[in-house]
Design a protein around this motif. Structure first.
Motif, mmCIF file in Angstrom:
data_model
loop_
_atom_site.group_PDB
_atom_site.id
_atom_site.type_symbol
_atom_site.label_atom_id
_atom_site.label_comp_id
_atom_site.label_asym_id
_atom_site.label_seq_id
_atom_site.Cartn_x
_atom_site.Cartn_y
_atom_site.Cartn_z
ATOM 1 N N LEU A 160 78.069 54.332 20.644
ATOM 2 C CA LEU A 160 78.006 55.544 21.449
ATOM 3 C C LEU A 160 76.715 55.500 22.250
ATOM 4 N N GLU A 161 76.861 55.406 23.561
ATOM 5 C CA GLU A 161 75.716 55.220 24.445
ATOM 6 C C GLU A 161 75.646 56.342 25.474
ATOM 7 N N GLY A 162 74.494 56.498 26.100
ATOM 8 C CA GLY A 162 74.357 57.467 27.170
ATOM 9 C C GLY A 162 75.279 57.140 28.330
ATOM 10 N N ASP A 163 75.599 58.139 29.141
ATOM 11 C CA ASP A 163 76.554 57.933 30.239
ATOM 12 C C ASP A 163 75.870 57.348 31.476
ATOM 13 N N SER A 164 75.100 56.302 31.252
ATOM 14 C CA SER A 164 74.404 55.646 32.352
ATOM 15 C C SER A 164 75.311 54.630 33.039
ATOM 16 N N CYS A 165 74.970 54.317 34.260
ATOM 17 C CA CYS A 165 75.716 53.297 35.005
ATOM 18 C C CYS A 165 75.054 51.941 34.799
ATOM 19 N N THR A 166 75.818 50.973 34.328
ATOM 20 C CA THR A 166 75.326 49.601 34.201
ATOM 21 C C THR A 166 76.306 48.679 34.925
ATOM 22 N N LYS A 167 75.843 47.510 35.270
ATOM 23 C CA LYS A 167 76.720 46.552 35.948
ATOM 24 C C LYS A 167 77.899 46.179 35.058
ATOM 25 N N GLU A 168 77.649 46.078 33.754
ATOM 26 C CA GLU A 168 78.696 45.728 32.800
ATOM 27 C C GLU A 168 79.815 46.762 32.828
ATOM 28 N N LYS A 169 79.459 48.038 32.805
ATOM 29 C CA LYS A 169 80.462 49.106 32.832
ATOM 30 C C LYS A 169 81.169 49.151 34.179
ATOM 31 N N TYR A 170 80.395 49.063 35.236
ATOM 32 C CA TYR A 170 80.976 49.159 36.576
ATOM 33 C C TYR A 170 81.965 48.031 36.828
ATOM 34 N N ASP A 171 81.646 46.836 36.373
ATOM 35 C CA ASP A 171 82.546 45.692 36.590
ATOM 36 C C ASP A 171 83.885 45.906 35.887
ATOM 37 N N VAL A 172 83.838 46.434 34.652
ATOM 38 C CA VAL A 172 85.093 46.712 33.933
ATOM 39 C C VAL A 172 85.866 47.823 34.645
ATOM 40 N N PHE A 173 85.158 48.879 35.066
ATOM 41 C CA PHE A 173 85.806 50.001 35.743
ATOM 42 C C PHE A 173 86.469 49.547 37.042
ATOM 43 N N LEU A 174 85.765 48.746 37.835
ATOM 44 C CA LEU A 174 86.325 48.303 39.105
ATOM 45 C C LEU A 174 87.550 47.430 38.881
#
Length: 482
Positions: A160-174
């Motif tokens: 459970l992590e803060g709702d920050s934007c990281t490249k790792e998250k953004y790449d999966v989302f995109l």
């Protein structure tokens, strides 16, 4: 300016001429506001009055004037009993993570007696099933010959992590948006991802009755063998876990992360002391983030009915704001007509001394008679495949959004206070932000002369906002107009 108050900027009541769900010309209506520092207790109150958020945009749909009414849905975590398909999804994923060799070796080194096998054969324990394959909790008996622990086939970790934007998250989302929802790359820049899914409620940790309670917006991240494979966007509130959205790596689509995440979030509610679980958007193409997607149950959309499959679920009555169980009777009423308020039905039945189903529908003034007479089954035929559901972002200046004439009080919106009810509230001492300072509304020149049903005055704007949000937001909040 203190951070302990919510600064509320009203965007007003707006009507759209189209619907991203059924393409019907009737469209939809909502009241909007924005807030960059919403208090967590305020958002809990708003949700229980039919509001949801997307980033810093908050909206309350007008169910009476929508072709596809949006009902707030939740379930009580302690009452939840996962159904067969939900249990199977969890068991199938656990089996994949642990692997057949681990299962064989563990059975050999830690055998169960006949009685234990009999007890566990048809038993599904929610909490143990959720954690069975987590690497930090997996039992790893040692091989008697090598003295090495038996490892699962895969290393599965949840954090459970803060709702920050990281490249790792953004790449999966995109990747998710492009492959699952067929969006063009130009639609989702990193700033768009941050705006919608990484700009939530401020986080804090409270100690309550000896337990630690996390509050605010978080990302629950799922990693398999060190690789991020799914992210659940969550709001943790004083009494609830509220699901906002889920995205995952399409390469792992077969593992049904929609069901897995919902079951895990229900388990989180149980373990950490959040009484309720509010469903979010799970594995369904959203017509939008900013409007209509998160947290609502849309009975006329077959692709939304999965939310009601988590039992027992409760819908928020749009008029009385009481929670009513989504049972067969409720579903039958929703099949017959798009707008249903059971409290209104009961009152009508008392007044007319007749059955609720014979009472005239209050919604007849909101749309054409021909459209409202359609059954849910007939209207659901309009829905096509996921790819036809439109992304329907609704900023306040959208071209096809109009501001209806007159006052909000003229429309008798379900769940919105009437003019007479607002007159009894203490608007005089509510505060307004002026040049980064707070002043009471009664100190504004002309305040006494204005009427609350005049939307072109500060008093009218304030009255409409508090009518839509409810009286509790008069405390620890301030109005922002510029």
């Amino acid at each position: 300016m203190t951070n302990e108050i919510s600064l509320l900027k009203p965007l007003g009541y707006q009507r759209k001429s189209s619907c991203g769900y059924c393409k019907n010309a009737t469209g939809s209506s909502s009241y909007y506001m924005s807030c960059d520092n919403m208090r967590i207790d305020h958002y809990q109150e708003l949700m229980d009055r039919g509001w949801r958020r997307s980033g810093s945009l908050y909206y309350k749909p007008d169910l009476l004037r929508s072709c596809c009414p949006h009902y707030t849905i939740r379930l009580k975590a302690s009452e939840c009993r996962p159904k067969k398909d939900q249990r199977q999804a969890m068991n199938r994923f656990n089996a994949f993570v642990l692997g057949p060799e681990y299962k064989r070796q563990a059975a050999r080194l830690c055998p169960q007696d006949r009685e234990e096998k009999r007890k566990n054969r048809d038993k599904f324990d929610l909490l143990s099933a959720v954690h069975r394959a987590e690497y930090s909790l997996v039992q790893r008996p040692r091989n008697k010959n090598t003295d090495k622990p038996i490892e699962p086939a895969h290393k599965f970790e949840v954090s459970l992590e803060g709702d920050s934007c990281t490249k790792e998250k953004y790449d999966v989302f995109l990747k998710y948006q492009l492959q699952i929802h067929k969006d063009p790359p130009s639609r989702w820049k990193e700033k768009d991802f941050t705006r919608f899914l990484c700009s939530g409620l401020d986080r804090k940790v409270l100690k309550i009755d000896g337990r630690t309670l996390k509050l605010g917006s978080y990302h629950q991240c799922y990693r398999l063998d060190g690789k991020l494979v799914a992210v659940a966007v969550l709001d943790l509130l004083p009494h609830a876990v509220s699901s906002v959205y889920l995205f995952y790596d399409p390469d792992y689509e077969q593992w049904d992360f929609g069901k897995l995440s919902a079951v895990r979030e229900i388990a989180m509610s149980l373990e950490l002391g959040y009484e309720y679980y509010y469903m979010g958007m799970i594995s369904v193409t959203p017509p939008c983030f900013a409007y209509c997607a998160s947290g609502y149950y849309i009975h006329s959309c077959a692709k939304m009915r999965y939310k009601g499959s988590f039992s027992p679920s409760y819908l928020l009555d749009p008029e009385s704001l009481e929670w009513c169980i989504l049972d067969d009777h409720y579903r039958q009423e929703l099949d017959r007509r798009p707008y249903v308020s059971l409290s209104h039905d009961r009152q009508t039945a008392i007044e007319n001394n007749s059955l609720a189903e014979n009472a005239p529908s209050r919604s007849s003034t909101a749309a054409s008679t021909s459209e409202r007479s359609k059954t849910t089954k007939e209207r659901s035929k309009i829905f096509d495949d996921d790819k036809d559901l439109e992304f329907d972002e609704v900023p306040s200046d959208e071209e096809d959004a109009e501001i209806p004439e007159g006052s909000l009080f003229d429309y008798n919106i379900p769940g919105v206070l009437t003019k007479e009810e607002v007159k009894h509230l203490d608007l005089d001492h509510w505060r307004l932000v002026v040049r980064n300072s707070l002043v009471e509304l009664e100190d504004i020149r002309g305040w006494e002369d204005w009427e609350i049903d005049k939307p072109d005055t500060i008093k009218g704007i304030a009255a409409e906002l508090i009518a839509a949000t409810g009286p509790k937001l008069l405390e620890n909040s301030a109005l922002v107009l510029f």
